[in-house]
Design an enzyme around this catalytic site. Structure first.
Site, PDB file in Angstrom:
ATOM      1  CG  HIS A  41      48.787  45.325  38.448  1.00 58.95           C
ATOM      2  ND1 HIS A  41      48.868  44.977  39.779  1.00 58.95           N
ATOM      3  CD2 HIS A  41      49.817  44.676  37.834  1.00 58.95           C
ATOM      4  CE1 HIS A  41      49.894  44.169  39.963  1.00 58.95           C
ATOM      5  NE2 HIS A  41      50.493  43.959  38.795  1.00 58.95           N
TER       6      HIS A  41
ATOM      7  CG  HIS B  80      51.227  42.280  35.569  1.00 55.53           C
ATOM      8  ND1 HIS B  80      52.201  43.014  36.191  1.00 55.53           N
ATOM      9  CD2 HIS B  80      51.231  42.673  34.263  1.00 55.53           C
ATOM     10  CE1 HIS B  80      52.785  43.824  35.302  1.00 55.53           C
ATOM     11  NE2 HIS B  80      52.211  43.636  34.134  1.00 55.53           N
TER      12      HIS B  80
ATOM     13  CG  ASP C 123      51.717  38.157  39.532  1.00 55.60           C
ATOM     14  OD1 ASP C 123      51.548  38.868  38.519  1.00 55.60           O
ATOM     15  OD2 ASP C 123      52.324  38.555  40.548  1.00 55.60           O
ATOM     16  CG  HIS C 124      48.654  40.953  40.711  1.00 55.49           C
ATOM     17  ND1 HIS C 124      48.881  41.606  41.896  1.00 55.49           N
ATOM     18  CD2 HIS C 124      49.884  40.657  40.194  1.00 55.49           C
ATOM     19  CE1 HIS C 124      50.191  41.715  42.088  1.00 55.49           C
ATOM     20  NE2 HIS C 124      50.816  41.152  41.070  1.00 55.49           N
TER      21      HIS C 124
ATOM     22  CG  HIS D 181      53.950  47.193  38.220  1.00 56.51           C
ATOM     23  ND1 HIS D 181      55.142  46.532  38.073  1.00 56.51           N
ATOM     24  CD2 HIS D 181      52.993  46.233  38.245  1.00 56.51           C
ATOM     25  CE1 HIS D 181      54.917  45.224  38.010  1.00 56.51           C
ATOM     26  NE2 HIS D 181      53.623  45.020  38.108  1.00 56.51           N
TER      27      HIS D 181
ATOM     28  CG  ASP E 294      52.983  43.605  41.583  1.00 59.17           C
ATOM     29  OD1 ASP E 294      52.756  43.155  42.711  1.00 59.17           O
ATOM     30  OD2 ASP E 294      53.061  42.898  40.552  1.00 59.17           O
TER      31      ASP E 294
ATOM     32  CG  HIS F 116      55.120  40.212  44.414  1.00 59.35           C
ATOM     33  ND1 HIS F 116      55.166  38.953  43.870  1.00 59.35           N
ATOM     34  CD2 HIS F 116      54.376  40.964  43.567  1.00 59.35           C
ATOM     35  CE1 HIS F 116      54.498  38.934  42.725  1.00 59.35           C
ATOM     36  NE2 HIS F 116      54.000  40.145  42.512  1.00 59.35           N
TER      37      HIS F 116
HETATM   38 FE    FE Z   1      52.861  40.778  40.750  1.00 59.77          FE
HETATM   39 ZN    ZN Z   2      52.514  43.132  38.446  1.00 59.52          ZN
END
Ligand code: FE
Ligand code: ZN
Length: 270
Positions: free
Chosen positions: A63, A65, A67-68, A122, A144, A182
């Protein structure tokens, strides 16, 4: 003997590369070639690839985001041959293959084939990758959406969508390795113990997870079998979960979507 699903008799090595505070970037490799999942940061990936002398051939994204996806550009700059796969419905930098449910990712050089599942909730276009690393070791990269003891927050989806996505994942083989993005396990379990104070498997697992974290060892991958025993979000059919979710929210649940929504709200405020 070669097996049909992996095309190879040897299973791939699986590593969780820690990034930021609590992210894991999953690395699959055969000693020469490697694929990574959700590289939010290129640096720890580049260090690991260098240390293990691996060539990056694929980047799989679940996805959009940051942090990915934040490390994609630097990884592609260092490994121009690496192919970037990601969800069709989201904007992913450098994406070459736009994927949705029913698609397959054939990683020739790693001799593994992954199926794509749509698991919105999410984010609206979130996908998962599922495959067989060996016949005994089905493996799931779920970003996530499903965490050990928890699930992702609903940023772009509804409780109904997320519950359906989690039910899709729950139907995979019980021995599936759950590679979540995570390390939220301990804090999820503290909350899960409030939801199901009398679940013996949950108490055992909380001990185990605490021991692992005490030595900074990842609690992941989990297995689907374990998550079905301990993760409240996969247990909306269990009377104690329903009772305590209703008690906490002060509302009556009319169906499992309501129970899920009560749990998600409870966890958001935990
Ligand atoms: Fe994340
Ligand atoms: Zn995420």
């Amino acid at each position: 003997m070669k097996n049909q699903l992996t095309g190879s008799a040897t299973a791939l090595q699986l590593h969780a590369i820690p990034a930021f505070n609590d992210n894991y970037i999953w690395l699959l490799h055969n000693g020469q070639s490697a694929a990574v999942v959700d590289p939010g940061d290129a640096n720890p990936v580049l260090q690991t690839l260098k240390k293990l002398n691996l060539d990056l051939c694929a980047i799989l994204i679940t996805h959009h985001h940051h942090d990915h996806v934040g490390g994609i550009a630097d990884l592609v700059a260092a490994f121009p041959q690496a192919v970037v796969y990601g969800p069709a419905q989201e904007s992913i930098p450098h994406r070459q293959h736009a994927l949705a449910e029913g698609d397959e990712v054939d990683l020739d050089r790693l001799a593994i084939r992954l199926q794509v599942l749509d698991i919105p909730g999410h984010t609206a276009g979130h996908i998962a990758y599922f495959g067989h690393n060996s016949p005994e070791a089905p493996i799931l990269f779920c970003g996530d959406t499903l965490f050990s003891g928890g699930c992702g927050r609903l940023f772009e989806g509804t409780p109904a969508q997320m519950l359906e996505s989690l039910e899709k994942l729950s139907a995979l083989p019980a021995n599936t390795l759950v590679c979540a993005a995570h390390e939220y396990t301990l804090s999820n379990l503290v909350w899960a113990l409030d939801v199901e104070p009398d679940n013996p498997q949950l108490h055992d697992y909380y001990q185990q997870a605490g021991d692992l974290r005490a030595t900074n060892t990842p609690t992941l991958p989990s297995t689907l079998a374990r998550e079905l025993q301990i993760n409240p979000f996969l247990r909306t059919h269990i009377p104690t979960v329903q009772l305590n979710a209703a008690k906490q929210s002060g509302r009556k649940a009319h169906n499992r979507i309501d129970v899920f929504a009560q749990l998600r709200e409870w966890k958001n405020n935990a």
